[in-house]
Write a protein that holds these residues in place. Sequence first.
Motif, PDB file in Angstrom:
ATOM      1  N   PRO A  58       0.307  42.760 -54.742  1.00  0.00           N
ATOM      2  CA  PRO A  58       1.163  43.908 -54.041  1.00  0.00           C
ATOM      3  C   PRO A  58       2.435  43.259 -53.495  1.00  0.00           C
ATOM      4  N   GLU A  59       3.647  44.109 -53.299  1.00  0.00           N
ATOM      5  CA  GLU A  59       4.870  43.539 -52.699  1.00  0.00           C
ATOM      6  C   GLU A  59       4.473  43.199 -51.385  1.00  0.00           C
ATOM      7  N   LEU A  60       4.967  42.021 -50.988  1.00  0.00           N
ATOM      8  CA  LEU A  60       5.029  41.478 -49.574  1.00  0.00           C
ATOM      9  C   LEU A  60       6.173  41.818 -48.799  1.00  0.00           C
ATOM     10  N   VAL A  61       5.970  42.266 -47.749  1.00  0.00           N
ATOM     11  CA  VAL A  61       7.266  42.883 -46.768  1.00  0.00           C
ATOM     12  C   VAL A  61       6.974  42.317 -45.255  1.00  0.00           C
ATOM     13  N   LEU A  62       8.330  41.959 -44.633  1.00  0.00           N
ATOM     14  CA  LEU A  62       8.181  41.560 -43.531  1.00  0.00           C
ATOM     15  C   LEU A  62       7.862  42.767 -42.574  1.00  0.00           C
ATOM     16  N   MET A  63       7.315  42.923 -41.425  1.00  0.00           N
ATOM     17  CA  MET A  63       7.002  44.188 -40.540  1.00  0.00           C
ATOM     18  C   MET A  63       7.445  43.894 -39.220  1.00  0.00           C
ATOM     19  N   ASN A  64       8.489  44.633 -38.629  1.00  0.00           N
ATOM     20  CA  ASN A  64       8.628  44.631 -37.113  1.00  0.00           C
ATOM     21  C   ASN A  64       7.656  45.733 -36.568  1.00  0.00           C
ATOM     22  N   LEU A  65       7.059  45.124 -35.583  1.00  0.00           N
ATOM     23  CA  LEU A  65       6.086  45.944 -34.671  1.00  0.00           C
ATOM     24  C   LEU A  65       6.713  45.871 -33.443  1.00  0.00           C
ATOM     25  N   ASP A  66       6.931  47.188 -32.873  1.00  0.00           N
ATOM     26  CA  ASP A  66       7.585  47.010 -31.272  1.00  0.00           C
ATOM     27  C   ASP A  66       6.246  47.528 -30.383  1.00  0.00           C
ATOM     28  N   ASP A  67       6.470  47.435 -29.188  1.00  0.00           N
ATOM     29  CA  ASP A  67       5.512  47.435 -28.196  1.00  0.00           C
ATOM     30  C   ASP A  67       4.858  49.065 -27.939  1.00  0.00           C
ATOM     31  N   ALA A 121       5.626  52.587 -42.867  1.00  0.00           N
ATOM     32  CA  ALA A 121       6.927  52.065 -42.493  1.00  0.00           C
ATOM     33  C   ALA A 121       8.055  53.104 -42.440  1.00  0.00           C
ATOM     34  N   ASP A 122       9.247  52.216 -42.198  1.00  0.00           N
ATOM     35  CA  ASP A 122      10.416  53.579 -41.910  1.00  0.00           C
ATOM     36  C   ASP A 122      11.050  53.664 -43.364  1.00  0.00           C
ATOM     37  N   ASP A 123      10.512  53.011 -44.586  1.00  0.00           N
ATOM     38  CA  ASP A 123      10.858  53.266 -45.704  1.00  0.00           C
ATOM     39  C   ASP A 123       9.758  54.283 -46.584  1.00  0.00           C
ATOM     40  N   GLY A 124       9.078  54.884 -45.735  1.00  0.00           N
ATOM     41  CA  GLY A 124       8.138  55.762 -46.032  1.00  0.00           C
ATOM     42  C   GLY A 124       6.802  55.545 -46.800  1.00  0.00           C
ATOM     43  N   TYR A 125       6.621  54.316 -47.038  1.00  0.00           N
ATOM     44  CA  TYR A 125       5.544  53.848 -47.790  1.00  0.00           C
ATOM     45  C   TYR A 125       4.282  53.008 -47.073  1.00  0.00           C
ATOM     46  N   LEU A 126       3.171  53.037 -47.241  1.00  0.00           N
ATOM     47  CA  LEU A 126       2.081  52.830 -46.493  1.00  0.00           C
ATOM     48  C   LEU A 126       1.665  51.076 -47.051  1.00  0.00           C
ATOM     49  N   TYR A 127       1.449  50.394 -45.800  1.00  0.00           N
ATOM     50  CA  TYR A 127       1.261  48.932 -45.900  1.00  0.00           C
ATOM     51  C   TYR A 127      -0.200  48.610 -45.387  1.00  0.00           C
ATOM     52  N   VAL A 128      -0.551  47.425 -45.832  1.00  0.00           N
ATOM     53  CA  VAL A 128      -1.807  46.643 -45.113  1.00  0.00           C
ATOM     54  C   VAL A 128      -1.140  45.507 -44.191  1.00  0.00           C
ATOM     55  N   LEU A 148       1.339  43.982 -46.914  1.00  0.00           N
ATOM     56  CA  LEU A 148       1.496  44.186 -48.420  1.00  0.00           C
ATOM     57  C   LEU A 148       1.222  45.629 -48.728  1.00  0.00           C
ATOM     58  N   HIS A 149       1.763  45.913 -49.723  1.00  0.00           N
ATOM     59  CA  HIS A 149       2.008  47.393 -50.124  1.00  0.00           C
ATOM     60  C   HIS A 149       0.532  47.857 -50.432  1.00  0.00           C
ATOM     61  N   PHE A 150       0.358  49.039 -49.684  1.00  0.00           N
ATOM     62  CA  PHE A 150      -1.208  49.755 -49.808  1.00  0.00           C
ATOM     63  C   PHE A 150      -1.316  50.136 -51.320  1.00  0.00           C
ATOM     64  N   ASP A 182      -5.177  38.874 -50.168  1.00  0.00           N
ATOM     65  CA  ASP A 182      -5.827  38.228 -49.169  1.00  0.00           C
ATOM     66  C   ASP A 182      -5.818  36.748 -49.555  1.00  0.00           C
ATOM     67  N   ASN A 183      -4.798  35.729 -49.289  1.00  0.00           N
ATOM     68  CA  ASN A 183      -4.681  34.644 -49.420  1.00  0.00           C
ATOM     69  C   ASN A 183      -4.637  33.930 -48.031  1.00  0.00           C
TER      70      ASN A 183
END
Length: 259
Positions: free
Chosen positions: A68-77, A30-37, A102-104, A156-157
């Motif tokens: 793990p921290e949950l974040v909302l993630m924008n995905l473009d086309d 993501a644009d915050d520099g972290y990896l997420y699932v 989810l924070h990886f 994974d809930n």
Amino acid sequence: MNKIDIRTVNVIQYVQPLREGGSLPAIVKADDGYLYVLKFRGAGQGKKALIAEFLGGEIARALNLKVPELVLMNLDDSFSKTEPDEEIQDLLKFSIGLNLGLHFLSGAITFDPLVSDVDALTASKIVLLDSIISNIDRTTKNTNLLQWHNELWVIDNGASFYFHHDWKNWEAHLTRTFPLIKDHVLLQSATRLEEASKEIQKLLKPEKIEEIVSSIPENFLLSESDTMSGNDMREAYIKYLNTRLSKIDVLVKEAENAR
């Protein structure tokens, strides 16, 4: 009404798919520099799985379990246009917009009940958590738990709250218990259920439930196939969770009998 402070980030790199699950989650940057699932809205169970993931994760966090921290993630086309794999390409295409990440946890290993110990109170809290949220997917076949830095993490809930796949009959679930708890991976370790239930009742008050449910993104609730409004769905989740908590003694007894 108070809401949880959940961050929104933008996906800037699709790193690799995780092929363990049927929904093809992926590791992304993501644009915050972290990896997420990243859990995709375009996957099999759609946005309902994202709602279950969000609610289950934040309720677990409210119970002082490691999540793990949950974040909302924008995905473009742009990602679907460069993806060579057709299956992933379609998934990316159908998931443009808001998704859940989810924070990886880099270096985490899957919890194995045969080689890993878990303390009885934590096991008991997770067993009751899954009874409350009706999570059918925390079994020896698929533990959905990670060991990271010598601690147990709940992930994974998405298979929880399965009543929301059929809103017409959701109220029938209010009177049910959760017999599938007999298959729970931590059931044998859950020897402090009574104590765990008292702690859960202290931590998960009605106002906390409202705070979590009110934080579900409106975007996740909207669906062409559902006739209920987003507000009605929120009220249903709140009623369901409060009803589960009101009969936590019954859920404790059910788990004890199964054990």
